[in-house]
Design a protein around this motif. Structure first.
Motif, PDB file in Angstrom:
ATOM      1  N   GLU A   1      36.715  49.024  49.131  1.00  0.00           N
ATOM      2  CA  GLU A   1      36.704  47.996  48.075  1.00  0.00           C
ATOM      3  C   GLU A   1      37.196  48.564  46.755  1.00  0.00           C
ATOM      4  O   GLU A   1      37.911  47.891  46.002  1.00  0.00           O
ATOM      5  N   HIS A   2      36.837  49.817  46.462  1.00  0.00           N
ATOM      6  CA  HIS A   2      37.346  50.471  45.253  1.00  0.00           C
ATOM      7  C   HIS A   2      38.868  50.536  45.279  1.00  0.00           C
ATOM      8  O   HIS A   2      39.532  50.262  44.268  1.00  0.00           O
TER       9      HIS A   2
ATOM     10  N   GLU B   1      40.947  48.601  46.973  1.00  0.00           N
ATOM     11  CA  GLU B   1      41.548  47.269  46.870  1.00  0.00           C
ATOM     12  C   GLU B   1      41.533  46.765  45.430  1.00  0.00           C
ATOM     13  O   GLU B   1      42.492  46.116  44.984  1.00  0.00           O
ATOM     14  N   LYS B   2      40.480  47.060  44.685  1.00  0.00           N
ATOM     15  CA  LYS B   2      40.429  46.665  43.278  1.00  0.00           C
ATOM     16  C   LYS B   2      41.499  47.398  42.472  1.00  0.00           C
ATOM     17  O   LYS B   2      42.180  46.799  41.621  1.00  0.00           O
TER      18      LYS B   2
ATOM     19  N   ALA C   1      44.942  46.007  43.452  1.00  0.00           N
ATOM     20  CA  ALA C   1      45.177  44.688  42.847  1.00  0.00           C
ATOM     21  C   ALA C   1      45.468  44.812  41.369  1.00  0.00           C
ATOM     22  O   ALA C   1      46.383  44.173  40.829  1.00  0.00           O
ATOM     23  N   GLY C   2      44.709  45.683  40.685  1.00  0.00           N
ATOM     24  CA  GLY C   2      44.910  45.863  39.247  1.00  0.00           C
ATOM     25  C   GLY C   2      46.246  46.490  38.906  1.00  0.00           C
ATOM     26  O   GLY C   2      46.878  46.122  37.913  1.00  0.00           O
TER      27      GLY C   2
END
Length: 222
Positions: free
Chosen positions: A209-210, A212-213, A216-217
């Motif tokens: 999840e880290h 993917e964030k 995305a950013g």
């Protein structure tokens, strides 16, 4: 001697002889036995399929599980490969970073690699990947790791490989070309990464999840 029969012993002897062949010698053999009718792609696929089949038949699951546990418990991991195994080392490193393990890589063995092993905060696990023709520089890194009492995992092609560690995983890398065939070792590495990721579901999901964030950013993907 640990072989299922004389044919298995013969196969190992042939592998040992081929491991010492030079690139031009491999090329001449491949050229002599080329089969233009069936095509070069099919020849390559057939050899890689044979390697994969041999990996499935001979993989030591106990050693595999030891390697997984050792990777998970290590605070600082160094993955080492050079020349033809540099891409394998990079792939292993990349997979472990996705799990947010503290891992670094060496894909060109130089003084920096030896400096890293000599520092007080040296890694507590070295994963060394070495296949024929066995590189002297990789053996030197392995010898230094043992001298410094660093745990070692070896990924190579045979118990007769000059590389021996605390844990030893063997994957065939028989080639039908002057180029190395590393499909089977790559799958072994993928299995190790996958198994490590399955040991702690919450930690793995948090790490992914880290990523993917961040992706995305930073708009990593189209």
């Amino acid at each position: 001697m640990g072989y299922k029969g004389y044919p298995a012993f013969q196969k190992e002897i042939r592998r040992m002889v081929r491991a010492d062949l030079k690139g031009n010698e491999r090329y001449n053999i491949a050229y002599e036995f080329r089969d233009s009718k069936n095509g070069f792609l099919l020849r390559t696929l057939q050899k890689e399929l044979e390697n994969l089949s041999h990996l499935r038949e001979t993989l030591d699951e106990a050693e595999f599980n030891k390697a997984v546990q050792m990777i998970q418990r290590s605070r600082d991991i160094l993955v080492v490969g050079s020349r033809s195994t540099a891409s394998l080392a990079y792939h292993f490193w990349f997979g472990l970073t996705k799990l947010e393990l503290n891992v670094s890589r060496v894909t060109t063995v130089n003084s920096e690699a030896f400096d890293r092993m000599n520092k007080p905060n040296r890694p507590d696990l070295v994963i060394l990947i070495g296949f024929p023709r066995y590189l002297r520089e990789l053996k030197e890194v392995l010898d230094l790791a043992k001298e410094k009492h660093v745990h070692t995992i070896i990924i190579s092609d045979s118990p007769f490989s000059p590389f021996r560690g605390d844990v030893n995983l063997y994957s065939p890398a028989e080639s039908a070309s002057f180029m190395a065939f590393h499909c089977a070792p790559l799958i072994l590495i993928n299995a190790l990464i996958d198994h490590v990721g399955m040991l702690d579901r919450n930690a793995t999901l948090k790490a992914l999840e880290h990523f993917e964030k961040l992706a995305a950013g930073r708009k990593y993907f189209l």
